[in-house]
Motif scaffolding. Structure first.
Motif, mmCIF file in Angstrom:
data_model
loop_
_atom_site.group_PDB
_atom_site.id
_atom_site.type_symbol
_atom_site.label_atom_id
_atom_site.label_comp_id
_atom_site.label_asym_id
_atom_site.label_seq_id
_atom_site.Cartn_x
_atom_site.Cartn_y
_atom_site.Cartn_z
ATOM 1 N N ARG A 112 8.049 -3.676 -3.436
ATOM 2 C CA ARG A 112 7.105 -2.632 -3.826
ATOM 3 C C ARG A 112 5.696 -3.204 -3.966
ATOM 4 N N THR A 113 5.602 -4.398 -4.533
ATOM 5 C CA THR A 113 4.290 -5.031 -4.704
ATOM 6 C C THR A 113 3.624 -5.278 -3.354
ATOM 7 N N LYS A 114 4.387 -5.746 -2.377
ATOM 8 C CA LYS A 114 3.829 -5.995 -1.038
ATOM 9 C C LYS A 114 3.327 -4.697 -0.415
ATOM 10 N N GLU A 115 4.078 -3.619 -0.593
ATOM 11 C CA GLU A 115 3.666 -2.320 -0.043
ATOM 12 C C GLU A 115 2.379 -1.835 -0.692
ATOM 13 N N ILE A 116 2.243 -2.062 -1.989
ATOM 14 C CA ILE A 116 1.018 -1.655 -2.685
ATOM 15 C C ILE A 116 -0.182 -2.442 -2.166
ATOM 16 N N LEU A 117 0.035 -3.723 -1.886
ATOM 17 C CA LEU A 117 -1.058 -4.568 -1.392
ATOM 18 C C LEU A 117 -1.561 -4.144 -0.018
ATOM 19 N N SER A 118 -0.752 -3.410 0.723
ATOM 20 C CA SER A 118 -1.207 -2.949 2.044
ATOM 21 C C SER A 118 -2.303 -1.902 1.919
ATOM 22 N N ALA A 119 -2.373 -1.236 0.768
ATOM 23 C CA ALA A 119 -3.380 -0.195 0.576
ATOM 24 C C ALA A 119 -4.359 -0.521 -0.547
ATOM 25 N N ASN A 120 -4.085 -1.579 -1.296
ATOM 26 C CA ASN A 120 -4.936 -1.923 -2.435
ATOM 27 C C ASN A 120 -5.245 -3.416 -2.429
ATOM 28 N N THR A 121 -6.301 -3.787 -3.144
ATOM 29 C CA THR A 121 -6.708 -5.198 -3.189
ATOM 30 C C THR A 121 -5.956 -5.984 -4.250
ATOM 31 N N ALA A 122 -5.224 -5.278 -5.123
ATOM 32 C CA ALA A 122 -4.426 -5.953 -6.144
ATOM 33 C C ALA A 122 -3.223 -5.092 -6.470
ATOM 34 N N ALA A 123 -2.174 -5.743 -6.974
ATOM 35 C CA ALA A 123 -0.954 -4.996 -7.292
ATOM 36 C C ALA A 123 -0.236 -5.665 -8.453
ATOM 37 N N PRO A 124 0.344 -4.849 -9.348
ATOM 38 C CA PRO A 124 1.106 -5.422 -10.464
ATOM 39 C C PRO A 124 2.573 -5.602 -10.087
ATOM 40 N N ILE A 125 3.289 -6.343 -10.897
ATOM 41 C CA ILE A 125 4.737 -6.451 -10.764
ATOM 42 C C ILE A 125 5.328 -6.447 -12.164
ATOM 43 N N SER A 126 6.385 -5.648 -12.329
ATOM 44 C CA SER A 126 7.003 -5.527 -13.645
ATOM 45 C C SER A 126 8.506 -5.425 -13.474
ATOM 46 N N VAL A 127 9.255 -6.315 -14.130
ATOM 47 C CA VAL A 127 10.707 -6.327 -14.037
ATOM 48 C C VAL A 127 11.291 -6.342 -15.454
ATOM 49 N N GLU A 128 12.003 -5.283 -15.787
ATOM 50 C CA GLU A 128 12.631 -5.211 -17.093
ATOM 51 C C GLU A 128 13.874 -6.105 -17.134
ATOM 52 N N SER A 129 13.998 -6.879 -18.211
ATOM 53 C CA SER A 129 15.162 -7.744 -18.427
ATOM 54 C C SER A 129 15.482 -8.562 -17.181
ATOM 55 N N LEU A 130 14.484 -9.283 -16.708
ATOM 56 C CA LEU A 130 14.689 -10.063 -15.492
ATOM 57 C C LEU A 130 15.763 -11.133 -15.686
#
Length: 893
Positions: A303-321
């Motif tokens: 999901r983060t990689k997909e967001i970066l295709s349209a934006n200059t920055a992207a967050p990543i959040s994983v619950e209970s990794l």
């Protein structure tokens, strides 16, 4: 807008509407797409089939959990919780050696329980710890799911299909995929290279008659990258006596990198974030050792990689990794591009090789079309633009659906049930060159024993033939041309081996004969349109020259017979055919007498002579397939066993779906019924307090069972519980419905009976020919209906609404429809045609007297008198013909 233009163009291609349908399947490393060509009225002629989640692509996943098989979307729901039970990247495992597959899944952190089968290929042991499925079986499950999507879309059976494959698929992969489709019950019309599918989609609505063009299709997908050079042109052909321009394309070359794709970029990010999490956690913890944690991390990284295709920055959040610890971070596009720095140059290599081997320059290219999901990455597009010196890249095709839509056009073209008005000729070539090698006793190594059988990019399909001079049994080996790279995962060039027997035996049988040429073996091969090469047959060719005795022609006898025939013919031409027959008999008798030499009969000695005659014998040779290794298909017994297991799974899945449906129906009935009992005030009118309370208690009882003991109940139990509830609820809801519909039905019946008198009056005024007994029958039936209705309504007034009604709306409508049918049958009685009497024939004497009448007064008075007395016997003027009225004498009265 592109989709709308595409639909309009496709509509113009379809010729004849039929109920036939064909499909195409684009099976990728991660996703499955299905398209259907269907000419059924009311449906789009070509469309991408959507799945149960209304999505146009489905995850290419299979899972096994607690004895249940799950495919696609159902399997995807288990990925994060049970990564060891969900199997992905199956397309890239088919036909591959075990070692290669093991390395592949470890690099992707996939915790599969792999085992090596008897072929040296990989098998997967599922969660029960016992059952092992071959990759062919697992791929068959995905293909079967795709076939079902096509049938749900088309609403007709769809078995004919074209499946797209990446160009680097070798013989093992292509044969394995064909066998997987066979296990799935799919009739594969052909395998099509992905770039050819995209080229079909690109060229089907274009005109190349004025300008040919070179187009490169650049595809970066999930696990691989390739670039294909395609030449589009047109040629003239005759159709119905007219010269028309026909478009065509030829694949000139294709180059690839099987290790570079979207997964490579994601893996780089996964490693980056895993290091970051380990650093934050400390204590020597490595999140990579937890399959569940890595499955969660990979899902969010995508999901983060997909967001970066349209934006200059992207967050990543994983619950209970990991160990109930959450992970939150972010990344900029610049950092992402820096991490993947070495990948951008690698991405240009297939393109550079393509131009190098074709001799073309960048300026010679008409367009570079991008397909594949990973081509959406901005940095990749920027690198391509920089290399090509172009501001814009070709994006006329849907990056995700171009291949599957073009493949469906190919399926329609190959199908017997669907015809297209517009055609686009396709010339694809073999991605690999194939070498033929012969080995055997006394077989001298020369050009005939090791030769290039199929050059790389040789057009498909094609028949191939080779011949060798040899006298003993030998072996045939097929291998990839060493001048080019091998399919991924294969360490050896050899992919097929056969033994050819029967040549030694044939040589021993015919060696003592007078051979006119050395014995040779003819070998026949074929390269199918699917890119699969096969050894079709072999035969020994023996040429013998022998002296044989034949009757020497007797010229004197022939001359005598000819003279006799000529004389007979001249003497009596009519007996010509008879004489010919006799001459034939003479020849026959002569031959017989010569052969038998009976005494007392005339005989003619016929001399013989020896001549040289050449005879050729073709003896079929036996071919035994000795191919082994991971690239081989399942054996006959293994295939039969796999087919049985898949059929059992299909049956179990059908029962599971039926159980789930019945469970949902029971649950829905409980909630909807409880709501009606509580909120619908009319329920009180049609039921007693005791009935409602009893029904509510029964609903609560079944609901409690549903969420306790009923969790794992069989389909029959859900149906039984639902039937028991309906047995109580249906009578109540029936009375509730009749409370409103019965009065409406009664009112309609009364209105119709009231209007019936007007109908009868209209008959009497305008249709006097209608039989009175039929009209009386209608009126009598109306009175019966009226009397019945009044009687039932009286009974109903004496009943409570909570009791069984005295009559129902259905009964009213049945009687009303019966009465209407009687009225219609009477109303359709046609008006009788008027009787037309023919005028009586006149006596000849009368006609003569009439014709010879004179103006004598006495005669006239007699005639007048006669006519006057017989007037009633004469035909009226109305019945006379036009000619009669003009010639018949008459008086003015």
């Amino acid at each position: 807008m592109r989709s709308f233009i595409l639909l309009i163009s496709i509509l113009s291609l379809i010729a004849i509407p039929t109920d036939s349908a064909v499909s195409s399947i684009d099976l990728g490393s991660e996703w499955l797409k299905v398209a259907v060509v269907n000419l059924k009225p009311g449906q789009s002629p070509i469309a991408v089939a959507i799945n149960e989640m209304s999505k146009r692509k489905s995850p290419a996943l299979v899972a096994f959990n607690s004895g249940d098989r799950l495919v696609a979307e159902e399997a995807a729901g288990l990925t994060a919780r049970y990564p060891n039970k969900v199997y992905s990247s199956l397309r890239d495992m088919i036909g591959k050696p075990y070692a290669y597959v093991r390395e592949k899944i470890e690099s992707l952190y996939l915790p599969f329980d792999l085992v090596e089968d008897s072929r040296g290929a990989a098998g997967i042991k599922i969660d029960d710890g016992v059952t092992i499925y071959s990759v062919e079986e697992l791929v068959a499950m995905i293909l079967s799911y795709g076939s079902n999507l096509a049938e749900m879309h088309a609403r007709v059976p769809v078995k004919d299909c074209v499946i797209s494959v990446p160009p680097f698929f070798g013989q093992g992969e292509r044969k394995g995929l064909m066998q997987a489709a066979q296990l799935a019950g799919i009739n594969v019309l052909a395998l099509i290279n992905e770039h050819s599918g995209a080229a079909l989609q690109y060229g089907i609505d274009k005109d190349f008659s004025n300008q040919s063009r070179h187009v490169i299709f650049y595809d970066m997908g999930s696990s691989s990258t390739y670039a294909a050079l395609v030449y589009f042109s047109a040629y003239n052909a005759k159709e119905f006596g007219k010269t028309v321009s026909v478009n065509q394309f030829q694949v000139k070359d294709v180059r690839w990198n099987t290790e570079l794709g979207g997964q490579k970029m994601e893996s780089t990010l996964v490693e980056y974030f895993a290091d970051e999490f380990n650093k934050k956690l400390g204590n020597g913890v490595d999140v990579r050792k937890s399959p569940k944690a890595m499955a969660k991390l990979k899902k969010q990284v995508k999901r983060t990689k997909e967001i970066l295709s349209a934006n200059t920055a992207a967050p990543i959040s994983v619950e209970s990794l990991y160990d109930d610890i959450d992970f939150r971070s972010s990344i900029t596009r610049e950092k992402f591009e820096e991490l993947c720095g070495d990948l951008w140059e690698q991405a240009l290599v297939p393109l550079k090789e393509l131009l190098k081997h074709s001799g073309l320059g960048v300026d010679d290219l008409y367009a570079v079309e991008l397909i594949g999901g990973a081509t959406r990455v901005p940095k990749l597009q920027a690198k391509l633009q920089e290399f090509l010196g172009r501001k814009d890249l070709g994006k006329h095709l849907d990056a995700d659906e171009a291949i599957v839509l073009g493949s469906s056009l190919h399926a329609a073209n190959l199908s017997d049930g669907i015809k297209l008005n517009r055609k686009l000729g396709m010339i694809d070539g073999s991605s690999y060159g194939f070498v033929l090698e012969l080995n055997g006793t006394d077989l001298v190594k020369d050009e005939s024993t090791e030769t290039l059988l199929v050059p790389r990019m040789k057009k498909m399909p094609i028949k191939l033939f080779r011949s060798i001079k040899h006298t003993k049994d030998f072996e045939v080996t097929l291998s990839y041309d060493s001048a080019n790279e091998l399919p991924p995962g294969f360490p050896s060039n050899n992919f097929a081996q056969f033994s050819v027997s029967g040549l030694t035996e044939a040589n021993e049988k015919y060696a003592t004969r007078n051979l006119s040429a050395p014995i040779k073996a003819n070998l026949h091969f074929s390269l199918s349109r699917s890119g699969i090469i096969s050894f079709d047959r072999a035969e020994a060719v023996i040429e013998i020259t022998e002296w044989i005795e034949v009757p020497k022609k007797n010229k004197t006898l022939e001359s005598n017979i000819t003279n006799i025939l000529n004389v007979s013919s001249e003497a009596n031409p009519e007996n010509n055919s008879q004489n010919k027959q006799e001459s034939l008999n003479v020849e026959s008798e002569t031959d017989n007498s010569t052969n038998s030499n009976h005494e007392g009969q005339d005989s003619v000695d016929v001399a013989t002579e020896k001549i040289l005659k050449k005879r050729t014998f073709r003896v079929p040779l036996k071919i035994a397939d000795k191919t082994s290794g991971p690239g081989t298909i399942l054996s006959k017994d293994s295939f039969s066993e796999a087919k049985t297991r898949l059929e059992a799974l299909d049956k179990k899945d059908a029962e599971r779906r039926r159980t789930a449906e019945l469970k949902n129906n029971l649950e829905a009935y409980i909630y909807s019924t409880r709501e009606k009992l509580e909120d619908d005030e009319e329920i009180v009118k049609v039921s007693t307090e005791k009935e409602r309370q009893s029904f509510a208690d029964k609903l609560s009882e079944v609901q409690e069972w549903l969420y306790t003991d009923g969790e794992d109940a069989a389909a029959s139990e859900f149906k039984e519980r639902l039937d028991s509830l309906k047995a109580i609820g249906d009578p109540i809801f029936f009375r509730l419905k009749e409370l409103t519909v019965r009065p409406v039905a009664s009112e309609q019946a009364r209105l119709y009976i009231g209007e019936l008198q007007k109908i009868v009056s209209n008959w009497e005024a305008n249709k006097p020919w209608l039989p009175e007994d039929r009209i009386d029958e209608v009126l009598s039936e109306a009175e019966k209906v009226k009397g019945w209705l009044e009687e039932k309504e009286t009974l109903q007034k004496g009943k409570s609404d909570s009791e069984t009604p005295a009559f129902t709306s259905t009964e009213v409508y049945e009687k009303l429809y019966k009465l209407q049918d009687k009225v219609s049958s009477v109303n359709r009685i046609p008006k009788p045609k008027p009787k037309v009497e023919k005028p009586p024939k006149e006596e000849p004497q009368k006609k003569e007297n009439t014709t010879n009448a004179t103006p004598d007064s006495d005669d006239n008075s007699k005639t007048s008198s006669n006519e006057s007395t017989t007037q009633t016997d004469q035909p009226t003027d109305e019945n006379l013909t036009k000619n009669d009225r003009e010639t018949e004498p008459h008086d003015e009265l």
